[in-house]
Scaffold this active site. Sequence first.
Site, PDB file in Angstrom:
ATOM      1  N   LYS A   4      22.230  -8.795  -5.031  1.00 30.46           N
ATOM      2  CA  LYS A   4      21.507  -7.565  -5.060  1.00 30.46           C
ATOM      3  C   LYS A   4      20.446  -7.219  -3.954  1.00 30.46           C
ATOM      4  O   LYS A   4      19.464  -7.345  -4.059  1.00 30.46           O
ATOM      5  CB  LYS A   4      21.517  -6.953  -6.636  1.00 30.46           C
ATOM      6  CG  LYS A   4      21.603  -5.252  -6.923  1.00 30.46           C
ATOM      7  CD  LYS A   4      20.556  -4.444  -7.323  1.00 30.46           C
ATOM      8  CE  LYS A   4      18.688  -5.025  -6.728  1.00 30.46           C
ATOM      9  NZ  LYS A   4      18.817  -3.852  -6.248  1.00 30.46           N
ATOM     10  N   GLU A  13      10.360 -15.685  -6.167  1.00 26.25           N
ATOM     11  CA  GLU A  13       8.988 -15.720  -5.285  1.00 26.25           C
ATOM     12  C   GLU A  13       8.521 -14.655  -5.141  1.00 26.25           C
ATOM     13  O   GLU A  13       9.086 -13.802  -4.234  1.00 26.25           O
ATOM     14  CB  GLU A  13      10.129 -15.765  -2.983  1.00 26.25           C
ATOM     15  CG  GLU A  13       9.489 -16.758  -2.457  1.00 26.25           C
ATOM     16  CD  GLU A  13       8.826 -15.443  -1.497  1.00 26.25           C
ATOM     17  OE1 GLU A  13       7.914 -14.931  -1.845  1.00 26.25           O
ATOM     18  OE2 GLU A  13       9.820 -15.416  -0.350  1.00 26.25           O
ATOM     19  N   CYS A  71       5.409 -10.805   2.511  1.00 30.66           N
ATOM     20  CA  CYS A  71       4.901 -11.795   1.560  1.00 30.66           C
ATOM     21  C   CYS A  71       3.705 -12.740   2.310  1.00 30.66           C
ATOM     22  O   CYS A  71       2.820 -12.827   0.850  1.00 30.66           O
ATOM     23  CB  CYS A  71       6.111 -12.355   0.761  1.00 30.66           C
ATOM     24  SG  CYS A  71       6.832 -13.049   1.339  1.00 30.66           S
ATOM     25  N   GLU A 101      -1.573  -6.630  -3.582  1.00 34.32           N
ATOM     26  CA  GLU A 101      -1.065  -6.977  -2.276  1.00 34.32           C
ATOM     27  C   GLU A 101      -0.360  -5.660  -1.932  1.00 34.32           C
ATOM     28  O   GLU A 101      -0.420  -4.716  -2.570  1.00 34.32           O
ATOM     29  CB  GLU A 101       0.559  -7.259  -3.063  1.00 34.32           C
ATOM     30  CG  GLU A 101       1.213  -7.984  -1.554  1.00 34.32           C
ATOM     31  CD  GLU A 101       2.634  -8.954  -2.049  1.00 34.32           C
ATOM     32  OE1 GLU A 101       3.261  -8.420  -2.920  1.00 34.32           O
ATOM     33  OE2 GLU A 101       3.053  -9.179  -1.569  1.00 34.32           O
TER      34      GLU A 101
HETATM   35  P1  NDP Z   1      10.560  -4.744  -6.553  1.00 36.47           P
HETATM   36  O1  NDP Z   1       9.886  -6.295  -6.776  1.00 36.47           O
HETATM   37  O2  NDP Z   1      11.395  -4.204  -7.519  1.00 36.47           O
HETATM   38  O3  NDP Z   1      11.875  -5.463  -5.597  1.00 36.47           O
HETATM   39  C1  NDP Z   1      12.202  -6.500  -5.207  1.00 36.47           C
HETATM   40  C2  NDP Z   1      14.031  -6.329  -5.365  1.00 36.47           C
HETATM   41  O4  NDP Z   1      14.287  -6.557  -7.642  1.00 36.47           O
HETATM   42  C3  NDP Z   1      14.007  -5.172  -5.420  1.00 36.47           C
HETATM   43  O5  NDP Z   1      16.361  -5.211  -4.836  1.00 36.47           O
HETATM   44  C4  NDP Z   1      14.473  -4.499  -6.257  1.00 36.47           C
HETATM   45  O6  NDP Z   1      15.882  -3.871  -7.038  1.00 36.47           O
HETATM   46  C5  NDP Z   1      14.781  -5.204  -7.957  1.00 36.47           C
HETATM   47  N1  NDP Z   1      14.855  -5.156  -8.877  1.00 36.47           N
HETATM   48  C6  NDP Z   1      13.324  -4.273  -9.099  1.00 36.47           C
HETATM   49  N2  NDP Z   1      13.096  -3.462 -10.325  1.00 36.47           N
HETATM   50  C7  NDP Z   1      14.262  -4.976 -11.287  1.00 36.47           C
HETATM   51  C8  NDP Z   1      14.836  -5.376 -12.547  1.00 36.47           C
HETATM   52  N3  NDP Z   1      13.710  -4.839 -13.243  1.00 36.47           N
HETATM   53  N4  NDP Z   1      14.876  -6.716 -12.652  1.00 36.47           N
HETATM   54  C9  NDP Z   1      15.794  -7.035 -11.439  1.00 36.47           C
HETATM   55  N5  NDP Z   1      15.830  -6.079 -10.311  1.00 36.47           N
HETATM   56  C10 NDP Z   1      14.508  -5.531 -10.257  1.00 36.47           C
HETATM   57  O7  NDP Z   1       9.289  -4.116  -5.387  1.00 36.47           O
HETATM   58  P2  NDP Z   1       9.287  -3.156  -4.887  1.00 36.47           P
HETATM   59  O8  NDP Z   1      10.261  -3.116  -3.738  1.00 36.47           O
HETATM   60  O9  NDP Z   1       9.358  -2.122  -5.725  1.00 36.47           O
HETATM   61  O10 NDP Z   1       8.407  -3.556  -3.891  1.00 36.47           O
HETATM   62  C11 NDP Z   1       6.546  -3.294  -5.316  1.00 36.47           C
HETATM   63  C12 NDP Z   1       5.936  -4.081  -4.376  1.00 36.47           C
HETATM   64  O11 NDP Z   1       6.290  -5.087  -4.530  1.00 36.47           O
HETATM   65  C13 NDP Z   1       5.256  -3.670  -2.795  1.00 36.47           C
HETATM   66  O12 NDP Z   1       4.576  -3.618  -2.286  1.00 36.47           O
HETATM   67  C14 NDP Z   1       4.702  -5.054  -2.644  1.00 36.47           C
HETATM   68  O13 NDP Z   1       3.288  -5.457  -2.799  1.00 36.47           O
HETATM   69  C15 NDP Z   1       6.095  -5.962  -3.766  1.00 36.47           C
HETATM   70  N6  NDP Z   1       6.908  -6.213  -2.622  1.00 36.47           N
HETATM   71  C16 NDP Z   1       6.735  -8.578  -3.213  1.00 36.47           C
HETATM   72  C17 NDP Z   1       7.894  -8.536  -1.978  1.00 36.47           C
HETATM   73  C18 NDP Z   1       7.563 -10.485  -1.860  1.00 36.47           C
HETATM   74  O14 NDP Z   1       8.936 -10.940  -0.506  1.00 36.47           O
HETATM   75  N7  NDP Z   1       6.547 -10.615  -2.465  1.00 36.47           N
HETATM   76  C19 NDP Z   1       8.984  -8.184  -1.246  1.00 36.47           C
HETATM   77  C20 NDP Z   1       8.950  -6.756  -1.349  1.00 36.47           C
HETATM   78  C21 NDP Z   1       8.171  -6.299  -2.649  1.00 36.47           C
HETATM   79  P3  NDP Z   1      15.376  -1.868  -5.685  1.00 36.47           P
HETATM   80  O15 NDP Z   1      14.859  -2.336  -4.616  1.00 36.47           O
HETATM   81  O16 NDP Z   1      16.282  -1.337  -5.657  1.00 36.47           O
HETATM   82  O17 NDP Z   1      14.801  -0.850  -6.660  1.00 36.47           O
END
Ligand code: NDP
Length: 492
Positions: free
Chosen positions: A197, A271, A305, A402
């Site tokens: 996904k 991660e 990240c 973050e």
């Molecule tokens: P999320 O953790 O929400 O998103 C990461 C992935 O998980 C996306 O594909 C998202 O879907 C999906 N997802 C969201 N909610 C669920 C759930 N309950 N169960 C399973 N999968 C889920 O990150 P965000 O995009 O909302 O970003 C928010 C913050 O997270 C950022 O500001 C940053 O600080 C951090 N972040 C950290 C990352 C890293 O690499 N460590 C990467 C991205 C974000 P969808 O996006 O389609 O809603």
Amino acid sequence: MAELDRKPDRAPVPAGWDYAPAPEARDVVSIQERYPLFIGGEWVEPRSGEWFATVDPASEEPLAEVAFAGPDDVDVAVQAARTALADGWSNRSPAERAKYLFRIARILQERSREFAVLESLDGGKPIKESRDVDLPLAAAHFFYYAGWADKLEYAFPNRSPRPVGVAGQIIPWNFPLLMLAWKVAPALAAGNTVILKPAETTPLSALLFCDVLRQAEVPPGVVNIVTGDGRTGAELVTHPGVDKIAFTGSTEVGKAIQRQLAGTGKRLTLELGGKAANIVFDDAALDQAVEGIVNGIYFNQGHVCCAGSRLFVQESVYDDVLRKLKRRMGTLRVGDPLDKNTDVGAINSRQQLDKITELVRAGEEEGADIYQPPCRLPEKGYWFVPTVFTNVAQSYRIAQEEIFGPVLSVLTFRTPDEAIEKANNTPYGLSAGVWTEKGSRILWMAQRLRAGVIWANTYNRFDPASPFGGYKESGFGREGGRHGLEPYLDFE
Ligand code: NDP
């Protein structure tokens, strides 16, 4: 164009060094109006009947409509992955599996320009990064794991490795294709099948990847792509037909997934976020360190990240480092992601821009000093000027949370012990950087820093052979290297 300073007795000398626009051709990629789901090797209309738009964050223009996968769609995708597993993907000769991975890697190389343009359009990252970092590394991951596919017995001697089964993989929006490669390549090399996904704001490169799967003649159902939002991810996590979840994203969602899977016996790797310390000692090569600081925090708009978002400078060189850093920041070009001269592109989404803005406001309110170089931002789209905060206390939100944007918090230290104490004062533990001339100090620091990856005199270097992952709230499990195979294998 630079104005020419025409002195009568000398040849014309440019008075400035402005860059002329150097846009990458957008028409190397053709974007469909609509993208259904990719299940069992076919494009499938969503049973949910729902679609959503993905937009170009640099212009706010919609790029395409993408299917929203609801519970029934996720169920069909899981069935397709289970069928492909039962139909013999995992029983194929390992050399045969390697052949598909090699093919994917080569096709990614051949089509890298197309993918790079699409990645920059959908995600806002500068084309020079998608072209020179994301694409070469994505291909390298497939090449690397292709090499392991027929050597699992050697990688894990006397342990009879076998595939876990069906893997559900959930990826974020900061490195869409690269995160796909990090997840799909080891899973297939180990003989698993996959449902992936992509993130809601950046699904297009994963959808173009479906074309690569077909071109490489990967058997139907081995890789399935279900687009949607967090609800789709949550369906995948809880589906009983999935044997393993691999998640990259926020710590908050990672914790929720861990709670959901507790006691189910499903395998999990996480991660998650980071708040890395980039530590500069007074004996470091300062110009080189400043390049590393800039790369550490402004690469990919800071949507990284492992970004070096907390800079620790030894007090004796603080003034020098800050002066050099501010001067260097003045040369960063912010703007059109498709321009080959752009250093800092668009913020990925309105939501992320709001989050960065809120945290920067909190930094100012808590008492830190803000510096932003003069910078003209485009009128449309989501942008944030590269920012430095000085006079930061460890308790400030900008030193703890973050930000995931181009915002650096600078702190100081006097002794190596103090640097360690402050660097480890965070719930995260993903990465760190150390800048010093002394090899012994690098080793001393590396033993004490609680971080999964530590760079010495460099930053943000990635290699498929090198495992990547965190301590503490940055998650568990490793991706990359031989270690990256383990989560996808069961042992006798
Ligand atoms: P999320 O953790 O929400 O998103 C990461 C992935 O998980 C996306 O594909 C998202 O879907 C999906 N997802 C969201 N909610 C669920 C759930 N309950 N169960 C399973 N999968 C889920 O990150 P965000 O995009 O909302 O970003 C928010 C913050 O997270 C950022 O500001 C940053 O600080 C951090 N972040 C950290 C990352 C890293 O690499 N460590 C990467 C991205 C974000 P969808 O996006 O389609 O809603």
